[in-house]
Design an enzyme around this catalytic site. Sequence first.
Site, mmCIF file in Angstrom:
data_model
loop_
_atom_site.group_PDB
_atom_site.id
_atom_site.type_symbol
_atom_site.label_atom_id
_atom_site.label_comp_id
_atom_site.label_asym_id
_atom_site.label_seq_id
_atom_site.Cartn_x
_atom_site.Cartn_y
_atom_site.Cartn_z
ATOM 1 C CB CYS A 2 -0.953 0.055 1.182
ATOM 2 S SG CYS A 2 -2.208 -1.246 1.167
ATOM 3 N NE ARG A 51 -8.019 -2.935 -0.124
ATOM 4 C CZ ARG A 51 -9.250 -3.430 -0.127
ATOM 5 N NH1 ARG A 51 -10.178 -2.869 -0.891
ATOM 6 N NH2 ARG A 51 -9.562 -4.472 0.615
ATOM 7 N N GLY A 78 -0.178 -0.715 6.330
ATOM 8 C CA GLY A 78 0.414 -1.474 7.410
ATOM 9 C C GLY A 78 -0.336 -2.725 7.773
ATOM 10 C CG ASP A 102 -5.127 -4.046 9.363
ATOM 11 O OD1 ASP A 102 -5.632 -3.855 8.243
ATOM 12 O OD2 ASP A 102 -3.901 -4.145 9.540
#
Length: 201
Positions: A2, A51, A78, A102
């Site tokens: 990313c 992404r 991350g 996440d």
Amino acid sequence: MCGITGWLCSAGKKPAPDTLARMADSISHRGPDDHGFYRDPVAGLVMAHRRLSIIDLTEASHQPMVDVPRKVALAYNGELYNFRDLRRELQSLGHAFHSSGDTEVVLRSYIEWGVGAFERFNGMFALALWDGASRTLHLARDAMGIKPLYWLPRDGEVCFASEVKAFLALPDFQIQLNERSLRQYLEFGYVFDEQASMLAG
């Protein structure tokens, strides 16, 4: 992997969408699966995200991720190793999740705990988080600096990116090689001179 990029303009200055697009394109190799943009034209804030889908492969984890009622937008790169624990804690506090990754955990952690949320994160990350209510841009990365995040103050604004080369798309940005810094980097693997700089804006 990313990639994130964007900037916060000085008051009264409107960001240029074509410049943001060029900055995002320059780091497209970091995220070939999807891309997105977020703009707050009144505040002069723009963000872009490239992404690479890993945990949640669905559109639900599209970025920048925005909580419209709370005016919070997140561009994140991350992996949080403890995101499932944080998710369960946030659910117990009344948060409802729409994705399985996440990224939303990072967003809702900030909504619940503010910048104190960053201390709860166990993982590697770099993020740009815009709080439209307080008109505050938060730039943060993991303590070890595993995920890259560069920032550049210039002309009353701050620019940020996952890679320095994104800054080349900025109008009037000039590169200046500092030979002393280059020698230090080639010999030691890093630059330790506080006066040394590889870039000049």
